[in-house]
Scaffold this motif. Structure first.
Motif, PDB file in Angstrom:
ATOM      1  N   GLY A 183      -1.786  -3.533   6.581  1.00 28.26           N
ATOM      2  CA  GLY A 183      -0.754  -2.877   7.364  1.00 28.26           C
ATOM      3  C   GLY A 183      -1.016  -1.394   7.502  1.00 28.26           C
TER       4      GLY A 183
ATOM      5  N   ALA B 246       3.317   1.075   5.085  1.00 26.48           N
ATOM      6  CA  ALA B 246       3.828  -0.300   5.137  1.00 26.48           C
ATOM      7  C   ALA B 246       4.367  -0.743   3.783  1.00 26.48           C
TER       8      ALA B 246
ATOM      9  N   LYS C 140       2.075  -1.197   1.018  1.00 26.69           N
ATOM     10  CA  LYS C 140       1.046  -2.021   0.377  1.00 26.69           C
ATOM     11  C   LYS C 140       0.909  -1.726  -1.117  1.00 26.69           C
TER      12      LYS C 140
ATOM     13  N   GLY D 266      -5.195   1.191   5.751  1.00 22.94           N
ATOM     14  CA  GLY D 266      -4.615   0.816   7.039  1.00 22.94           C
ATOM     15  C   GLY D 266      -5.652   0.546   8.110  1.00 22.94           C
TER      16      GLY D 266
ATOM     17  N   TRP E  26       0.286  -9.459   6.313  1.00 24.14           N
ATOM     18  CA  TRP E  26       0.596  -8.242   7.072  1.00 24.14           C
ATOM     19  C   TRP E  26       1.994  -7.786   6.692  1.00 24.14           C
TER      20      TRP E  26
ATOM     21  N   ARG F 240       4.735  -5.770   7.812  1.00 24.53           N
ATOM     22  CA  ARG F 240       5.101  -5.237   9.119  1.00 24.53           C
ATOM     23  C   ARG F 240       6.375  -4.395   9.013  1.00 24.53           C
TER      24      ARG F 240
ATOM     25  N   HIS G 188       7.609   3.499   9.176  1.00 23.16           N
ATOM     26  CA  HIS G 188       6.294   3.966   8.731  1.00 23.16           C
ATOM     27  C   HIS G 188       6.310   5.491   8.602  1.00 23.16           C
TER      28      HIS G 188
ATOM     29  N   GLU H 157      -1.979  -4.056  16.357  1.00 21.82           N
ATOM     30  CA  GLU H 157      -1.138  -5.249  16.198  1.00 21.82           C
ATOM     31  C   GLU H 157      -1.908  -6.555  16.377  1.00 21.82           C
TER      32      GLU H 157
ATOM     33  N   TYR I 116      -3.821  -6.960  13.105  1.00 24.15           N
ATOM     34  CA  TYR I 116      -2.943  -7.294  11.990  1.00 24.15           C
ATOM     35  C   TYR I 116      -2.433  -8.729  12.117  1.00 24.15           C
TER      36      TYR I 116
ATOM     37  N   THR J 156       2.954 -12.983   7.590  1.00 26.74           N
ATOM     38  CA  THR J 156       3.582 -11.705   7.914  1.00 26.74           C
ATOM     39  C   THR J 156       4.860 -11.580   7.115  1.00 26.74           C
TER      40      THR J 156
END
Length: 303
Positions: A130, A134, A136, A202, A222, A224, A230, A263, A266, A272
């Motif tokens: 992501g 995001a 992560k 990313g 992912w 999202r 973000h 997108e 991803y 997701t």
């Protein structure tokens, strides 16, 4: 040559389309890597004006002249630029791939990678993908703690193995050097013996070979989120580089462009998890549930 009425000839139309497509590909490559024109100008030594013209389909006339030479000889432009001396059969392989079925392409990838049948469906390895912000690192660490797996940050591995910070790697070796180290670190992590959650960078999706390696060897998720989230998360982390100082609207517009360009990449992930408009605890619940469902793990109750 233009016609008497000023209209473009067939050759000119083809050349105009070529420059338009070239500009689109340059713009796409820049955007998917999260580079502004200013940054690309600085690293390439070219003016922002030239880059803007190139992306707008007004590339240097030398590009067209080289294309004319290639066409006159009946060869492809990329053969003149890249060269095929090191791999004489490359033109044949390239043309065969262009005509191959999806199954044949998949078989060729397996043979060339030397990985054999992927064991990603068996090994308990999860990779979080992501845009920056995001979640992560945060969600990966908390989820790993909850289910008792190892948590690894790919950038941390790169820094440990190179004894340099990511910032230093970019300063010394540039983007190409960083991506080379990233792929090497990821390849070593595919041999990790135990369950693992990996937080990736990313931009890993912008490197086809590295991203394919990830997709083949990890259960990819992912994370999202909305562009505004973000942006806010990056600000909360004190990483103001994503946002142009004093120009929030422009920064958000750039972020939207990066997210839109990535997108489709991803979306190649196997799962997701939406992290928009919910607290961290709910995000962890969602990610944990996705992993448990995939690997048949016993459900962990929220703390």
């Amino acid at each position: 040559m233009r016609k008497a009425d000023g209209a473009m000839s067939g050759v000119e139309e083809q050349e105009s389309l070529f420059l338009t497509d070239l500009g689109r590909r340059v713009r796409q490559a820049r955007t998917v890597r999260g580079l502004s024109r200013k940054t690309l100008s600085h690293t390439s030594g070219l003016s922002e004006r030239y880059i803007a013209q190139l992306e707008g389909g007004q590339g240097n006339v030398s590009i067209i002249l080289l294309r004319r030479v290639a066409n006159a000889m009946g060869v492809r432009l990329d053969d003149l630029i890249i060269g095929t001396e090191a791999v004489p059969d490359w033109p044949v392989v390239r043309d065969l791939l262009a005509q191959a079925s999806p199954a044949q392409i998949a078989a060729a990838k397996t043979a060339l990678s030397g990985s054999g049948a992927s064991d990603g469906a068996v090994r308990q390895r999860v990779a979080l993908v992501g845009l920056r912000g995001a979640g992560k690192s945060t969600l990966g660490r908390l989820t790993a703690e909850r289910i008792g797996w190892t948590f690894v940050e790919l950038n941390g591995e790169i820094e440990r193995e190179s004894a340099l910070s990511v910032r230093e790697i970019f300063a010394i070796y540039g983007q190409e050097g960083y991506r080379r180290l990233e792929q090497a670190a990821l390849r070593r992590l595919t041999e990790h013996p135990g369950p693992m959650i990996l937080a990736t960078s990313g931009g890993i999706v912008a490197e086809p070979l590295t991203y394919d390696l990830l997709l083949q060897n990890f259960y990819t998720v992912w994370l999202r989120a909305k562009p505004e989230e973000h942006m806010q998360r990056v600000r909360d982390q004190g990483q103001a580089t994503l946002a142009a100082a004093g120009d929030n609207a422009a920064a958000l517009q750039d972020l939207r462009a990066v997210l839109a360009s990535r997108e489709p990449l991803y979306a190649r992930c196997q799962a997701t998890v939406d992290t928009s408009d919910v607290p961290v605890g709910i995000m962890v619940d969602r990610l944990t549930a996705a992993i448990e469902a995939r690997f048949g793990l016993p459900a962990h109750a929220s703390p």
